[in-house]
Design a protein around this motif. Structure first.
Motif, PDB file in Angstrom:
ATOM      1  N   ARG A  55     -52.873  78.491  99.885  1.00 28.78           N
ATOM      2  CA  ARG A  55     -53.489  77.185  99.653  1.00 28.78           C
ATOM      3  C   ARG A  55     -54.979  77.191  99.966  1.00 28.78           C
ATOM      4  O   ARG A  55     -55.734  76.376  99.438  1.00 28.78           O
ATOM      5  CB  ARG A  55     -52.795  76.126 100.512  1.00 28.78           C
ATOM      6  CG  ARG A  55     -51.332  75.922 100.176  1.00 28.78           C
ATOM      7  CD  ARG A  55     -50.663  75.011 101.179  1.00 28.78           C
ATOM      8  NE  ARG A  55     -49.209  74.977 100.984  1.00 28.78           N
ATOM      9  CZ  ARG A  55     -48.355  74.408 101.818  1.00 28.78           C
ATOM     10  NH1 ARG A  55     -48.803  73.812 102.917  1.00 28.78           N
ATOM     11  NH2 ARG A  55     -47.066  74.437 101.567  1.00 28.78           N
ATOM     12  N   TYR A 104     -53.408  66.187  98.297  1.00 23.50           N
ATOM     13  CA  TYR A 104     -54.225  66.297  97.100  1.00 23.50           C
ATOM     14  C   TYR A 104     -53.345  66.597  95.896  1.00 23.50           C
ATOM     15  O   TYR A 104     -52.232  67.117  96.030  1.00 23.50           O
ATOM     16  CB  TYR A 104     -55.266  67.400  97.254  1.00 23.50           C
ATOM     17  CG  TYR A 104     -54.661  68.755  97.562  1.00 23.50           C
ATOM     18  CD1 TYR A 104     -54.406  69.683  96.547  1.00 23.50           C
ATOM     19  CD2 TYR A 104     -54.337  69.105  98.869  1.00 23.50           C
ATOM     20  CE1 TYR A 104     -53.828  70.908  96.826  1.00 23.50           C
ATOM     21  CE2 TYR A 104     -53.761  70.340  99.160  1.00 23.50           C
ATOM     22  CZ  TYR A 104     -53.508  71.231  98.138  1.00 23.50           C
ATOM     23  OH  TYR A 104     -52.947  72.445  98.415  1.00 23.50           O
ATOM     24  N   ALA A 105     -53.848  66.271  94.729  1.00 24.04           N
ATOM     25  CA  ALA A 105     -53.159  66.592  93.472  1.00 24.04           C
ATOM     26  C   ALA A 105     -53.548  68.011  93.056  1.00 24.04           C
ATOM     27  O   ALA A 105     -54.558  68.546  93.524  1.00 24.04           O
ATOM     28  CB  ALA A 105     -53.557  65.598  92.387  1.00 24.04           C
ATOM     29  N   PRO A 106     -52.758  68.656  92.191  1.00 25.46           N
ATOM     30  CA  PRO A 106     -53.052  70.040  91.783  1.00 25.46           C
ATOM     31  C   PRO A 106     -54.474  70.240  91.259  1.00 25.46           C
ATOM     32  O   PRO A 106     -55.102  71.262  91.546  1.00 25.46           O
ATOM     33  CB  PRO A 106     -52.016  70.312  90.692  1.00 25.46           C
ATOM     34  CG  PRO A 106     -50.859  69.438  91.066  1.00 25.46           C
ATOM     35  CD  PRO A 106     -51.478  68.184  91.611  1.00 25.46           C
ATOM     36  N   ASP A 107     -54.992  69.253  90.490  1.00 25.02           N
ATOM     37  CA  ASP A 107     -56.333  69.434  89.945  1.00 25.02           C
ATOM     38  C   ASP A 107     -57.434  69.108  90.964  1.00 25.02           C
ATOM     39  O   ASP A 107     -58.626  69.144  90.627  1.00 25.02           O
ATOM     40  CB  ASP A 107     -56.510  68.581  88.689  1.00 25.02           C
ATOM     41  CG  ASP A 107     -56.345  67.090  88.970  1.00 25.02           C
ATOM     42  OD1 ASP A 107     -55.933  66.735  90.109  1.00 25.02           O
ATOM     43  OD2 ASP A 107     -56.612  66.279  88.068  1.00 25.02           O
ATOM     44  N   GLN A 108     -57.044  68.797  92.206  1.00 20.24           N
ATOM     45  CA  GLN A 108     -58.020  68.516  93.259  1.00 20.24           C
ATOM     46  C   GLN A 108     -58.018  69.626  94.328  1.00 20.24           C
ATOM     47  O   GLN A 108     -58.617  69.470  95.397  1.00 20.24           O
ATOM     48  CB  GLN A 108     -57.699  67.183  93.944  1.00 20.24           C
ATOM     49  CG  GLN A 108     -57.794  65.970  93.004  1.00 20.24           C
ATOM     50  CD  GLN A 108     -57.246  64.708  93.643  1.00 20.24           C
ATOM     51  OE1 GLN A 108     -56.206  64.743  94.303  1.00 20.24           O
ATOM     52  NE2 GLN A 108     -57.940  63.599  93.436  1.00 20.24           N
ATOM     53  N   ALA A 109     -57.342  70.746  94.052  1.00 13.80           N
ATOM     54  CA  ALA A 109     -57.205  71.816  95.038  1.00 13.80           C
ATOM     55  C   ALA A 109     -58.557  72.371  95.470  1.00 13.80           C
ATOM     56  O   ALA A 109     -58.740  72.728  96.641  1.00 13.80           O
ATOM     57  CB  ALA A 109     -56.334  72.938  94.478  1.00 13.80           C
ATOM     58  N   PRO A 139     -49.888  69.666  98.984  1.00 12.79           N
ATOM     59  CA  PRO A 139     -49.974  69.341  97.549  1.00 12.79           C
ATOM     60  C   PRO A 139     -49.100  68.139  97.232  1.00 12.79           C
ATOM     61  O   PRO A 139     -47.979  68.021  97.730  1.00 12.79           O
ATOM     62  CB  PRO A 139     -49.440  70.611  96.877  1.00 12.79           C
ATOM     63  CG  PRO A 139     -49.632  71.690  97.899  1.00 12.79           C
ATOM     64  CD  PRO A 139     -49.419  71.034  99.219  1.00 12.79           C
ATOM     65  N   LYS A 159     -49.337  63.988  94.932  1.00 17.16           N
ATOM     66  CA  LYS A 159     -49.795  63.187  93.787  1.00 17.16           C
ATOM     67  C   LYS A 159     -51.217  62.683  94.031  1.00 17.16           C
ATOM     68  O   LYS A 159     -51.661  62.563  95.161  1.00 17.16           O
ATOM     69  CB  LYS A 159     -48.855  62.009  93.570  1.00 17.16           C
ATOM     70  CG  LYS A 159     -47.431  62.402  93.214  1.00 17.16           C
ATOM     71  CD  LYS A 159     -46.569  61.172  92.926  1.00 17.16           C
ATOM     72  CE  LYS A 159     -46.449  60.273  94.150  1.00 17.16           C
ATOM     73  NZ  LYS A 159     -45.538  59.125  93.890  1.00 17.16           N
ATOM     74  N   SER A 160     -51.888  62.345  92.949  1.00 17.09           N
ATOM     75  CA  SER A 160     -53.241  61.811  93.037  1.00 17.09           C
ATOM     76  C   SER A 160     -53.202  60.345  93.466  1.00 17.09           C
ATOM     77  O   SER A 160     -52.273  59.607  93.135  1.00 17.09           O
ATOM     78  CB  SER A 160     -53.949  61.929  91.674  1.00 17.09           C
ATOM     79  OG  SER A 160     -55.246  61.381  91.744  1.00 17.09           O
TER      80      SER A 160
END
Length: 574
Positions: free
Chosen positions: A443, A501-506, A525, A527-528
């Protein structure tokens, strides 16, 4: 059963009379070297076998049944009968006359009890009769469990009971908690931590429901801001009160407890044939009666007791200096018990079993050889190199002009308690599940956004009031995380801080984790969510472990850096 109880010897050690018969694999009682004895009776009745497997002739000339006693007459051709009263009769058991107090380390029992298990049912019963137990008064978990982490509380008292112990001063002591160690053994048995609790630590002692000698119940009122060692003996407090005090202090509830007095050190070290310790200088301490030269020394009995009691001649001359000696002693005892010259010597192991069980006082959930054997088998899986000795971090009591007591070191103790509570090893052991550990570590790997691109909501989920605002000001003014906001209270109480965080905010989460010093396990990990402006944001929820605005978090998968030693190394006292 021993020679004295049968009137057959005067100065013979009972342990020396149990001899392993290589032909049968059984332990036999030999009352004199010149008079072979029958094996301990067994339930089976099949004909005895010779060394080649064939049945032996029961009409063969019998051995003399005992010194000065002629063999019985029998009819010609009739099968031989055992002497009167010997067939199927178990040896008379003697109750222990001096049921002293405990072993100084739970690891010791691993080897003592495994050895005892080979001596047969009758001898196990004899050892069982040696054990003294006291009520746990509901202060423990109810006993250790296989497949789970184990927490054993080891209590050494300063009670001067026993031959020669009144010479050490304060002979009327009620027996306070002079030495206390919380032994934590990991769930997978790969490592353990022995945490020493200073006797002069100022702490709170809770109310203690206590079983009295007559079986009645009494609640002994608690006290605040007193020495830890008064949790035993003072106001008739029993070992269960020490267990309650440890739970109050650390948040860790012991599974079982054991108690020892001065005799435990003397008898156990004598049973193992002494242990090797190291001194960094010559010591001549009239208070403890220790007089040894610099270098490696072999100690046992009275000298071993003097070694673990001395304090004025080492370190700063206080209880904390003595703790290091006690930890060195326990390491040496562990190494001796683990050595081949101990484990392969049946006579020595029987002596250890005798000394260990007579020295034991245990809680009511650990009151039999069977239970102790099970505990011993669990502890026996541990390698001494992965047994870490450390001490609760403390500082001198700032309220005293002449320092006599200590208090918890601010910010340093909770990480130690949490590491033990969460089964985190203090040794470099590759015991974590590789797949799970790799996933957590992953992560933190990957690209990181710029600090100015991180959009985060900060919530308080258990930290001190005002923490969210303080952290927000640090992020905006010093860390460059300008797109941050105080989102108030989380509505939940968390022991550890989390970053969701959401996947696209890693990439944003990795940047913020690097800024704050968060571990991979803190990253969650999910949801947004949206901030107050309706824009997607990550969520930082401050838990009880929040160290303060701008301070780096302690990695949850790494034990804190503390003064420590491991049981496989020889440390010289200075």
């Amino acid at each position: 059963m021993d020679a004295q109880s049968r009137g057959r010897a005067e100065n013979i050690d009972p342990a020396d009379q149990w001899v392993l018969n290589p032909n049968t694999g059984e332990y036999e009682l030999r009352l004199t070297p010149s008079t072979p004895q029958s094996a301990v009776p067994r339930p089976r009745r099949s004909a005895p076998r010779g060394a080649n497997g064939a049945a032996r002739d029961r009409t063969a000339t019998p051995q003399a049944p005992g010194r000065g006693v002629p063999p019985q007459r029998r009819r010609r051709g009739a099968p031989e009968e055992p002497p009167p009263g010997r067939r199927g009769r178990r040896p008379v058991q003697k109750k222990s006359k001096a049921k002293k107090a405990l072993l100084w380390t739970g690891g010791t029992m691993a080897f003592v009890l495994v050895a005892a298990a080979g001596a047969g049912y009758l001898y196990i019963k004899h050892l069982n009769d040696n054990i003294t137990s006291v009520s746990d008064d509901g202060a423990s978990t109810g006993g250790f469990s296989k497949g789970k982490a184990i927490n054993i509380l080891l209590i050494g008292t300063d009670k001067r009971t026993g031959k020669g112990n009144d010479k050490y001063g304060d002979k009327n002591s009620v027996g306070h908690a002079d030495t206390t160690i919380l032994l934590h053994v990991s769930k997978d048995r790969s490592n353990a931590t022995a945490l020493s609790i200073p006797r002069d630590l100022i702490t709170d002692i809770p109310d203690c429901p206590t079983t009295q000698a007559d079986g009645s119940q009494k609640v002994i009122a608690g006290t605040s801001n007193v020495r830890f060692n008064t949790s035993l003996g003072q106001d008739d407090r029993t070992p269960s009160c020490v267990a309650r005090t440890v739970t109050e202090l650390t948040g860790i509830k012991p599974d079982n407890f054991m108690v020892a007095d001065f005799n435990a050190v003397k008898t156990l070290t004598t049973a193992v044939g002494g242990v090797d310790v190291c001194l960094g200088k010559d010591i001549n301490d009239p208070d403890s009666h220790l007089n040894l030269k610099k270098g490696m020394q072999h100690i046992q009995g009275e000298t071993a007791l003097a070694f673990v009691r001395t304090r004025h001649a080492v370190g700063f001359g206080g209880d904390l200096s003595r703790i290091t000696l006690q930890q060195q002693f326990l390491s040496a005892l562990m190494r001796k018990l683990k050595s081949n010259d101990t484990l392969t010597d049946p006579t020595k192991m029987i002596k250890i079993a005798e000394a260990g069980t007579k020295a034991l006082t245990v809680d009511s959930n650990l009151d039999s050889i069977g239970k102790l054997k099970d505990l011993g088998l669990e502890l026996g899986k541990l390698n001494p190199k992965n047994l870490t000795f450390t001490t609760v971090p403390v500082i001198d009591n700032p309220a005293e002009k002449v320092h006599a007591t200590v208090v918890l070191k601010p910010g340093a103790t909770q990480p130690v308690f949490d590491a033990i509570k969460n089964d985190v090893s203090f040794t470099a052991v590759k015991a974590q599940k590789k797949k799970e550990a790799a996933a957590v570590a992953a992560r933190l790997k990957g690209t990181k956004s710029a600090a100015s691109a991180v959009r985060v909501r900060v919530l308080n989920g258990g930290a001190e009031p005002g923490s969210a605002q303080a952290e927000l000001e640090y992020l905006q003014n010093q860390a460059g995380v300008l797109k941050s906001e105080n989102a108030g209270n989380a509505g939940v109480q968390l022991s550890r801080t989390t970053l969701e965080y959401a996947p696209d905010q890693a990439d944003q989460a990795r940047r913020l984790a690097a800024i704050l010093g968060l571990s991979g396990s803190a990253l969650k990990p999910g949801k947004s969510v949206t901030n107050s402006q309706g824009l997607p944001a990550i969520t930082l929820t401050l838990g009880k472990d929040f160290p303060g605005a701008g301070d780096s978090f302690t990695a949850a998968t790494k034990a804190p850096d503390v003064d420590k030693t491991t049981a496989d190394k020889v440390e010289c006292a200075k």
